[in-house]
Write a protein that holds these residues in place. Structure first.
Motif, short mmCIF file in Angstrom:
data_model
loop_
_atom_site.label_atom_id
_atom_site.label_comp_id
_atom_site.label_asym_id
_atom_site.label_seq_id
_atom_site.Cartn_x
_atom_site.Cartn_y
_atom_site.Cartn_z
N ARG A 146 40.42 49.58 54.28
CA ARG A 146 41.85 50.05 54.14
C ARG A 146 41.47 51.31 53.22
N GLY A 147 40.52 51.27 52.31
CA GLY A 147 40.06 52.38 51.31
C GLY A 147 39.67 53.79 52.36
N PRO A 195 44.62 59.72 36.85
CA PRO A 195 43.19 60.08 36.51
C PRO A 195 42.10 59.60 37.81
N LEU A 196 42.42 58.46 38.51
CA LEU A 196 41.70 58.18 39.48
C LEU A 196 41.53 59.07 40.51
N VAL A 197 42.74 59.77 40.87
CA VAL A 197 42.73 60.94 41.91
C VAL A 197 42.00 62.14 41.54
N MET A 255 34.50 57.79 47.56
CA MET A 255 35.77 58.19 47.99
C MET A 255 36.77 56.79 48.32
N ALA A 256 35.98 56.06 49.30
CA ALA A 256 36.67 54.96 50.09
C ALA A 256 36.95 53.97 49.08
N ARG A 257 35.86 53.64 48.36
CA ARG A 257 35.89 52.46 47.26
C ARG A 257 37.27 52.94 46.08
N LEU A 284 40.60 51.05 45.51
CA LEU A 284 41.15 50.65 44.05
C LEU A 284 42.52 51.11 43.94
N LEU A 285 42.67 52.40 44.48
CA LEU A 285 44.05 53.05 44.40
C LEU A 285 45.03 52.11 45.22
#
Length: 738
Positions: A248-249, A467-469, A496-498, A502-503
């Motif tokens: 899904r990531g 911040p994650l983005v 990026m996928a991981r 997390l997002l």
């Protein structure tokens, strides 16, 4: 003594007023783009098409008069006459801006005209090329049409709901039902027919069975061939990204890079939407800004490390040009959707300012970007994405302009690399949090007006996710793009996928709370206009004049709080009829179930999807009619069969999909529903005041729909024959409008 004090106070007030006006000397021009936007919006929301010559003639006359007034010779630069001349020129300039927006809207409507269906047809065979395939188990295909069986002039594009997996650029043959694009369910609801008109989508529908691949060759026009080639490249890139790190990531990563949301599961989409993070899935200002900013910073640092370049060439301009090229490629790869085009224009204006030695982040730059977009795509002004993106950006620019001075920081001793790095990281983190906070507050009125959904945890979710983005997802995407030609993109794509995984987890943790989504009744137009005016006022002016924006905004809140609430909501096919009585809402679904109509109308009434699904039918219901009572004792009668007309009393509001002309004049029957679609009713002392989705006058994008099919009954006299062509599948299996 008292008089002297009074005169001194008056002089101070006069001086303060003159100082406040002097501070706005270069801000008056910012209202001209607002006028262009308002002119386009007024033209699109008018009940009918104004004559085509009015807007251009008004623009030329107002612009000429404004020029003559401002250039009138003689007189002093100060005094009453000078103020009067300047004010007159300003009013005339604003009138010219309004007329210019209306003229662009009229021209855009004329240029976007394309063939479209005027009635439901089918089952028919449709052949064409797949340009886009969105969705999961139920795929929404956007077909570039070659032929439609029995249609001499087929639409340019058709959107059909089907199942299976499709490759963009391939030719297919589908067999199904087609109908004109649906208009709004009720006043203020989303008008897909208007959007489809400007996208040249002339029909929507669904297929019987799966679409089959065929050999059709390439389209005749070079532009169409280029579109399909780009769509195929995007499809291949989506598969490559997903193959590098499935899950899904990776599905979210594909959406961020190519704009393809077909791999995102329904649970993931719901978690991001309910947590207030759904905007991240749409390629828009956030992604363009982060990608462009990262590339600008990367190229600036790289060029600065090369002495021949750093000493002989303007490094910032080279970096701005490189960032602009990167954004152009990103725009093409992401599908060049309207939100992406808007964000690209805004970023292009910012980097163009760097190229000509102007400040990149200014309110004038934003105004220029808005003007360019409205002149080219005036239909975007009614789109939620346009309004929310510019509101957020304007609020951020206004906050940037009013930031406190930091000269004292530059006078401090230079910190070491460790302390300096920590300070830089903390400033970046606080900046990201401040951006989320300011932008979230600015877009809330628009989200409430268009979606009636308030994500309770939207602000904290964005504060955690931003911040994650900014620091992980976007840099990993840029690194993957740089490493892809050398075959080393798998590692950054995995990161990026991981990070996207997390997002999604962040969104799910907020969305799982039972109070995460709050549905609020749709605000009246007056409240929305006041709230938007307050936001604009606070963003445009400087200094103490900003405070008046809070007063205007508060006025919008008061209008919303004390506005009369509708007691009736219904759609154009009577699939969902909501009536509010003394003990709460009831829901009549006698003409078939439609989850889309139920949830959308329920949200406009202030009901969450779970609340609307749990509503019971009125107590006085039979196979012939359903009767619901309003708080003042009024009766809403939904007539299902001819026998149901016997239950109607004088003064009742009658809703039916039958022809009521022989039984009861003035009823909302099949013909009236076909012309004016759904609506809502507000109860007053003089009765129920109805507002409908469409007026009696047709606009260019309004579908020429015919009466909805009458319900089936064992009694031949209880129904009228359908006039919509071939019989559709049962109501429970029919998909919602694409």
């Amino acid at each position: 003594m008292e008089k002297s004090w009074r005169r001194a106070g008056e002089r101070r007030w006069a001086a303060a007023f003159r100082a406040a006006l002097a501070a706005q000397r270069d801000r008056w021009i910012l209202w001209l783009p607002v006028g262009v936007i308002a002119g386009a919006a007024l033209w699109f929301t008018a009940p009918g098409d104004p004559p085509g010559w009015i807007a251009p003639a008004t623009f030329l006359a107002a612009a000429a008069l404004a020029t003559l007034t401002s250039m009138w010779p003689g007189g002093s630069v100060h005094g009453v006459l000078a103020w009067l001349r300047a004010g007159t020129a300003g009013v005339l300039s604003l009138a010219a801006a309004l007329a210019l927006g209306a003229a662009c809207a009229h021209a855009r409507t004329a240029l976007a005209a394309a063939p479209r269906l005027e009635r439901e047809i089918g089952p028919v065979a449709v052949t064409g090329w797949v340009e886009e395939a969105q969705g999961g188990a139920r795929v929404r295909l956007l077909l570039l049409v070659r032929t439609i069986e029995g249609v001499a002039a087929p639409p340019r594009f058709v959107r059909m709901a089907t199942s299976g997996r499709f490759t963009a650029g391939r030719a297919v043959r589908c067999y199904g039902i087609l109908q004109p694009p649906d208009g709004p369910l009720a006043p203020g609801a989303y008008d897909f027919a208007r959007r489809a008109y400007f996208a040249r989508i002339g029909a929507t529908g669904f297929t019987y069975g799966a679409c089959r691949p065929i050999e059709l060759g390439a389209p005749d026009a070079w532009f169409d061939r280029a579109r399909l080639k780009l769509a195929a490249v995007r499809s291949d890139l989506s598969e490559a990204i997903y193959a590098a790190a499935p899950g899904r990531g990776a599905a979210v990563a594909v959406s961020l890079v190519t704009g393809d949301r077909s791999l995102i599961e329904e649970e993931t989409d719901a978690a991001l939407r309910d947590s207030g993070l759904g905007h991240i899935l749409s390629v828009s200002g956030l992604h363009m800004g982060v990608v462009g900013g990262l590339m600008f910073a990367l190229l600036s640092g790289l060029f600065a490390l090369i002495p021949p370049l750093a000493l002989r060439l303007p490094v910032r301009k080279l970096a701005a040009a490189g960032a602009l090229v990167t954004l152009t490629l990103y725009l093409l790869i992401s599908g060049a959707s309207v939100p992406a085009i808007r964000a690209y224009v805004m970023a292009a204006v910012a980097f163009g300012a760097v190229l000509i030695d102007r400040p990149a982040i200014t309110m004038r730059g934003l105004a220029l970007a808005a003007t360019i977009i409205v002149l080219v795509l005036p239909d975007s002004v009614l789109e939620p994405g346009f309004q929310m993106s510019f509101a957020a950006t304007a609020a951020l620019v206004a906050a940037f302009e009013t930031r406190p001075a930091t000269d004292w920081e530059r006078r401090l001793p230079s910190p070491g690399p460790i302390v300096g790095g920590m300070q830089a990281f903390s400033r970046m983190l606080l900046g990201a949090l401040a951006v989320s906070f300011v932008a979230g507050l600015a877009v809330d009125p628009f989200a409430l007006y268009h979606f009636q959904r308030f994500a309770v945890y939207g602000l904290p979710a964005n504060l955690v996710a931003s911040p994650l983005v900014a620091f992980v997802i976007a840099p990993a995407a840029v690194a993957a793009a740089v490493a892809a030609p050398f075959g080393f993109a798998d590692v950054p794509l995995g990161i990026m996928a991981r990070a996207c995984e997390l997002l999604v987890g962040i969104g799910a943790s907020f969305a799982e709370r039972p109070e995460a989504v709050r549905a609020l009744p749709k605000p009246p137009d007056a409240a929305f206009v006041l709230a938007v005016s307050g936001v604009l006022w606070a963003c445009v002016w400087r200094g103490g004049m900003k405070a008046a924006g809070a007063v205007i905004f508060a006025g919008g809140v008061l209008v919303y709080a004390f506005a009369a609430r509708p007691v009736l909501w219904f759609d154009g096919e009577l699939r969902a009829v909501f009536v509010r009585g003394a003990e709460g809402w009831t829901l009549t679904r006698a003409y078939g179930r439609s989850i889309f109509a139920r949830e959308r109308l329920g949200q406009m009434a202030g009901l969450a999807p779970a609340e609307s699904a749990a509503l019971a039918a009125p107590e006085m219901c039979s196979e012939a009619a359903c009767i619901a009572l309003t708080p003042r004792g009024g009766r809403i009668v939904t007539v299902l069969t001819r026998e149901g007309f016997a239950a109607v009393r004088e003064g009742d509001v009658v809703l039916t999909r039958l022809d009521a002309s022989e039984n009861l004049r003035g009823a909302i029957d099949a013909g009236d529903l076909a012309r004016r679609s759904g609506g809502y009713g507000i109860e007053t002392e003089r009765g129920l005041v109805l507002t409908r989705a469409r007026g009696e006058t047709r606009r260019a994008w309004d579908s020429l729909t015919v009466a909805p099919p009458a319900p089936r009954s064992s009694s031949p006299s209880a129904t009228l024959p359908s006039v919509r062509g071939a019989a559709p599948p049962p109501a429970a299996s029919r998909p919602p409008p694409p």
